[in-house]
Write a protein that holds these residues in place. Structure first.
Motif: not given
Length: 125
Positions: A32-34, A54-56, A68-75, A101-104
Motif C-alpha cells: 500500500y501507498a503511504m 515500492s518506494g519508487s 522534506f523527503t518521504i521514504s519507507r522501509d518495507n522490511a 484500495l492500493r491506489r498508486i
C-alpha cells in the motif's frame, strides 16, 4: 485491524531538522501507498507527501518540496518523513495515513482510510 503509530515530533528552531516515523501493523504494509498530512491550529488537514508501495515514486506538496523527503522501509513496516530547513509555518500535528484500495499515489484526504494519532511538530522562530 490496521494500526499506524507516529513518532519523532518535537520542538525545533527554524532552519532545523526532524525525522518523523510511522510504524504500521495489521496488514501487509508493502502493498500500500503511504502518506503524510498535517493540520495546523484553525486550519484544515492538508497533504504533505505520499510514497508508492515500492518506494519508487513520490509526490510532495509545493510548500515542502525540496525540504522534506518521504521514504519507507518495507522490511520494518515503517514510513519516514525527513524534514529539513524547517519554518515556523511547518508547525502542525503530522499524521501518517494509508489507503485500503492500493491506489498508486493518493494525494487527497478522501483517498486515505487509516490514520495515525498524530505527532506534534513545533518550529520556533
Amino acid at each position: 485491524q490496521v494500526q499506524l503509530v507516529e513518532s519523532g515530533g518535537g520542538l525545533v528552531q527554524a532552519g532545523g531538522s526532524l525525522r518523523l516515523s510511522c510504524a504500521a501493523s495489521g496488514r501487509t504494509f508493502s502493498r500500500y501507498a503511504m502518506g503524510w498530512f498535517r493540520q495546523a491550529p484553525g486550519k484544515e488537514r492538508e497533504f504533505v507527501a505520499t510514497i508508492s508501495w515500492s518506494g519508487s515514486n513520490t509526490v510532495y506538496a509545493a510548500s515542502v518540496k525540496g525540504r522534506f523527503t518521504i521514504s519507507r522501509d518495507n522490511a520494518k513496516n515503517t514510513v519516514y518523513l525527513q524534514m529539513n530547513s524547517l519554518k515556523p509555518e511547518d508547525t502542525a500535528v503530522y499524521y501518517c495515513a494509508s489507503d485500503r484500495l492500493r491506489r498508486i499515489l493518493p494525494t487527497t484526504l478522501g483517498e486515505y482510510d487509516y490514520w495515525g494519532q498524530g505527532t506534534q511538530v513545533t518550529v520556533s522562530s
